[in-house]
Scaffold this motif. Structure first.
Motif, PDB file in Angstrom:
ATOM      1  N   ASN A 145      -2.355  12.797  -5.017  1.00 48.83           N
ATOM      2  CA  ASN A 145      -1.304  13.501  -5.760  1.00 48.83           C
ATOM      3  C   ASN A 145       0.090  13.356  -5.146  1.00 48.83           C
ATOM      4  N   SER A 146       0.209  12.722  -3.981  1.00 52.45           N
ATOM      5  CA  SER A 146       1.532  12.418  -3.416  1.00 52.45           C
ATOM      6  C   SER A 146       1.358  11.477  -2.228  1.00 52.45           C
ATOM      7  N   ALA A 147       2.446  10.855  -1.833  1.00 55.36           N
ATOM      8  CA  ALA A 147       2.406  10.032  -0.617  1.00 55.36           C
ATOM      9  C   ALA A 147       2.211  10.921   0.604  1.00 55.36           C
ATOM     10  N   THR A 148       2.708  12.149   0.532  1.00 58.83           N
ATOM     11  CA  THR A 148       2.514  13.102   1.630  1.00 58.83           C
ATOM     12  C   THR A 148       1.024  13.342   1.859  1.00 58.83           C
ATOM     13  N   SER A 149       0.280  13.551   0.761  1.00 63.04           N
ATOM     14  CA  SER A 149      -1.179  13.717   0.873  1.00 63.04           C
ATOM     15  C   SER A 149      -1.826  12.450   1.411  1.00 63.04           C
ATOM     16  N   GLU A 189       1.403   2.014   7.562  1.00 59.67           N
ATOM     17  CA  GLU A 189       2.698   1.616   6.993  1.00 59.67           C
ATOM     18  C   GLU A 189       3.097   2.658   5.952  1.00 59.67           C
ATOM     19  N   ASP A 190       4.229   3.316   6.147  1.00 61.10           N
ATOM     20  CA  ASP A 190       4.770   4.170   5.088  1.00 61.10           C
ATOM     21  C   ASP A 190       5.624   3.272   4.202  1.00 61.10           C
ATOM     22  N   ALA A 191       4.980   2.803   3.119  1.00 57.90           N
ATOM     23  CA  ALA A 191       5.640   1.873   2.193  1.00 57.90           C
ATOM     24  C   ALA A 191       6.068   2.610   0.926  1.00 57.90           C
ATOM     25  N   SER A 192       6.457   3.878   1.101  1.00 52.43           N
ATOM     26  CA  SER A 192       6.902   4.685  -0.045  1.00 52.43           C
ATOM     27  C   SER A 192       8.064   4.032  -0.793  1.00 52.43           C
ATOM     28  N   HIS A 193       8.846   3.207  -0.076  1.00 48.91           N
ATOM     29  CA  HIS A 193      10.010   2.553  -0.689  1.00 48.91           C
ATOM     30  C   HIS A 193       9.718   1.114  -1.103  1.00 48.91           C
ATOM     31  N   ALA A 194       8.507   0.650  -0.874  1.00 47.86           N
ATOM     32  CA  ALA A 194       8.367  -0.805  -0.766  1.00 47.86           C
ATOM     33  C   ALA A 194       7.319  -1.437  -1.666  1.00 47.86           C
ATOM     34  N   PHE A 248       1.814   4.258  -0.482  1.00 52.84           N
ATOM     35  CA  PHE A 248       2.876   4.141  -1.494  1.00 52.84           C
ATOM     36  C   PHE A 248       3.172   5.530  -2.077  1.00 52.84           C
ATOM     37  N   SER A 249       4.407   5.741  -2.531  1.00 51.18           N
ATOM     38  CA  SER A 249       4.774   6.970  -3.251  1.00 51.18           C
ATOM     39  C   SER A 249       5.160   6.628  -4.688  1.00 51.18           C
ATOM     40  N   PHE A 250       4.773   7.512  -5.606  1.00 51.83           N
ATOM     41  CA  PHE A 250       5.121   7.327  -7.014  1.00 51.83           C
ATOM     42  C   PHE A 250       5.964   8.495  -7.527  1.00 51.83           C
ATOM     43  N   VAL A 285      11.877   9.110  -8.162  1.00 49.62           N
ATOM     44  CA  VAL A 285      12.995   8.314  -7.635  1.00 49.62           C
ATOM     45  C   VAL A 285      12.519   6.989  -7.045  1.00 49.62           C
ATOM     46  N   LYS A 286      11.221   6.831  -6.844  1.00 47.69           N
ATOM     47  CA  LYS A 286      10.703   5.604  -6.219  1.00 47.69           C
ATOM     48  C   LYS A 286      10.609   4.479  -7.263  1.00 47.69           C
ATOM     49  N   ILE A 287      10.025   3.348  -6.876  1.00 44.03           N
ATOM     50  CA  ILE A 287      10.136   2.145  -7.714  1.00 44.03           C
ATOM     51  C   ILE A 287       9.332   2.258  -9.004  1.00 44.03           C
ATOM     52  N   HIS A 313      20.227   8.839   2.895  1.00 41.95           N
ATOM     53  CA  HIS A 313      18.838   8.673   3.338  1.00 41.95           C
ATOM     54  C   HIS A 313      18.826   8.064   4.732  1.00 41.95           C
ATOM     55  N   TYR A 314      18.510   8.803   5.785  1.00 36.58           N
ATOM     56  CA  TYR A 314      18.067  10.188   5.765  1.00 36.58           C
ATOM     57  C   TYR A 314      18.763  10.940   6.896  1.00 36.58           C
ATOM     58  N   ILE A 315      18.676  12.246   6.881  1.00 31.91           N
ATOM     59  CA  ILE A 315      19.075  13.058   8.030  1.00 31.91           C
ATOM     60  C   ILE A 315      18.016  12.808   9.107  1.00 31.91           C
TER      61      ILE A 315
HETATM   62  C1  LIG Z   1       9.213   9.868  -0.824  1.00 32.49           C
HETATM   63  C2  LIG Z   1       8.715   9.595   0.544  1.00 32.49           C
HETATM   64  C3  LIG Z   1       7.577  10.204   1.072  1.00 32.49           C
HETATM   65  C4  LIG Z   1       6.849  11.298   0.359  1.00 32.49           C
HETATM   66  O1  LIG Z   1       6.444  10.924  -0.900  1.00 32.49           O
HETATM   67  P1  LIG Z   1       5.839  12.007  -1.905  1.00 32.49           P
HETATM   68  O2  LIG Z   1       5.089  11.152  -2.893  1.00 32.49           O
HETATM   69  O3  LIG Z   1       7.009  12.710  -2.519  1.00 32.49           O
HETATM   70  O4  LIG Z   1       4.958  12.910  -1.144  1.00 32.49           O
HETATM   71  C5  LIG Z   1       7.143   9.830   2.317  1.00 32.49           C
HETATM   72  N1  LIG Z   1       7.799   8.903   3.046  1.00 32.49           N
HETATM   73  C6  LIG Z   1       8.915   8.312   2.582  1.00 32.49           C
HETATM   74  C7  LIG Z   1       9.585   7.274   3.413  1.00 32.49           C
HETATM   75  C8  LIG Z   1       9.417   8.644   1.325  1.00 32.49           C
HETATM   76  O5  LIG Z   1      10.540   8.087   0.883  1.00 32.49           O
END
Ligand SMILES: *Cc1c(COP(=O)(O)O)cnc(C)c1O
Length: 386
Positions: free
Chosen positions: A52-56, A156-161, A182-184, A187-189, A329-331
């Motif tokens: 349900n999220s990239a955080t999960s 790999e945190d590929a949330s942007h990639a 990956f994150s969906f 705002v992501k891709i 992006h980001y503090i």
């Molecule tokens: C957006 C993001 C997350 C979290 O993604 P969610 O799907 O909103 O939980 C984690 N890491 C990075 C680098 C992100 O940009």
């Protein structure tokens, strides 16, 4: 206001979601596995777990790799807080590695130096989380070599990639890491409203993450401690969560995936146009590593403040006043109050902090028109007094 990022929802997306609403399954039906196979095949991974999220996804990735009390997770300070919080969820501790001033990604040289020190005091990390900031891949070969030498795991945190490539191959294929996320988020891709995915080539890690995603409960007889009591039977064999993705989200994801490659191509067109039209302004456009094909989730410029008579904040506020939805992006995470309470201080990661004092994310999304982009460029010129 021209936003910094925005989803693209077509009639086909809407039809796909409506079809699910009219079907038998709103959750735990055929769409989630279909979406998982589609992404796994596209990027070249063996297994994919939609959540349900990239955080999960980051949370269950850490748990699957055995992160727990007494362990350390290292990541970059220039990322969304979720990249670090996942360790704290598991009772582990977080530390950071400063960024490379050219790519803004976790610096492999700084990582090597920190590992050498950590080894001496017996404080090596269990997991390192490189983040492909803005979509540009980290130096994964260098990080993988260090992982082999020092024995840590890599998420790999590929949330942007998603859709980007490293050395000619799609990010997410797991060649240099254990798990990719990956994150969906919209705002992501590509988007599923909320949603994320964890990919791996390890059947064992995939099985563990599948359990953790859904309460630690299994219906697979081969995983049970004894024979099933009957056809109704399931067993809880671990402590998991409800991190499942719905069928509506997966259907949206499948529909969005068909446009992924064209989205990335469009982002590259816009980036080239920015590159051309911002030439000569007192700012640094994003440097692109020759081995990388960025997902270009974000387009971050850095102001050359020594050439300006305005502050970073003044330029940022002027752009907002002119209707440009710029962002930052980001503090750096170590400057957040929650992390300061854990013992981090301003000054700990100087490259990250310098970046924070100069960076501005300009609007970058697949449906942005050239006319909108020209407004951004004109507003930036005015804000910089050019
Ligand atoms: C957006 C993001 C997350 C979290 O993604 P969610 O799907 O909103 O939980 C984690 N890491 C990075 C680098 C992100 O940009």
């Amino acid at each position: 206001m021209i936003p910094y990022g925005r989803q693209d929802i077509t009639q086909a997306d809407i039809d796909a979601v409506v079809q699910v609403l009219q079907s038998d399954y709103l959750t735990q039906g055929p769409m989630v596995p279909r979406f998982e196979r589609m992404v796994a095949e596209h990027v070249g991974a063996q297994h994919a777990l939609a959540v349900n999220s990239a955080t999960s996804a980051l949370h269950i990735a850490c748990l699957a790799l055995g992160v727990g009390a007494g362990d350390w997770l290292w990541t970059t300070p220039v990322t969304f807080v979720a990249s670090a919080n996942c360790a704290l969820y598991c009772g582990a501790k977080v530390d950071f590695v400063d960024i490379d001033p050219r790519t803004y990604n976790l610096c492999p040289k700084a990582l090597a130096a920190k590992l050498e020190q950590a080894e001496k005091v017996g404080r090596l990390p269990k997991v390192v989380v490189p983040v492909h900031l803005c979509g540009q891949p980290c130096d994964m070969q260098a990080i993988h070599a260090l992982a082999t030498r020092y024995g840590f795991k890599v998420i790999e945190d590929a949330s942007h990639a998603i859709g980007g490539k490293y050395r000619g191959e799609f990010i997410g294929n797991g060649r240099n890491s254990d798990i990719t996320v990956f994150s969906f988020h919209p705002v992501k891709i590509i988007t599923t409203a909320e949603g994320g995915m964890a990919l791996t080539n390890s059947a064992e890690l995939a099985e563990r993450m599948a359990l953790l995603r859904s309460h630690g409960v299994t219906r697979d007889p081969s995983l049970m401690t004894h024979q099933a009591d009957g056809p109704w039977y399931y067993q809880q064999i671990d402590l998991g969560f409800n991190y499942r993705m719905t069928e509506l989200q997966a259907a949206l994801g499948i529909s969005q995936m068909t446009r992924l490659d064209s989205y990335i191509a469009r982002r590259h067109e816009l980036a080239h146009r920015y590159e051309e039209k911002l030439d000569g302004l007192p700012l640094q456009t994003p440097w692109q590593h020759p081995d990388s094909y960025s997902g270009l989730h974000l387009y971050v410029i850095r102001l050359r403040l020594e050439l300006l008579d305005k502050t970073h904040r003044q330029v940022f506020e002027l752009l907002r006043e002119k209707g440009i939805g710029v962002n930052l992006h980001y503090i750096p995470i170590h400057t957040q109050p929650y992390y300061q309470k854990l013992g981090f201080n301003a000054g700990d990661f100087p490259m990250a902090e310098q970046y924070y004092g100069e960076a501005i994310s300009l609007p970058m999304f697949q449906t942005m028109s050239e006319q909108q982009q020209d407004l951004v460029i004109a507003a930036l010129g005015e804000a910089l007094d050019i």
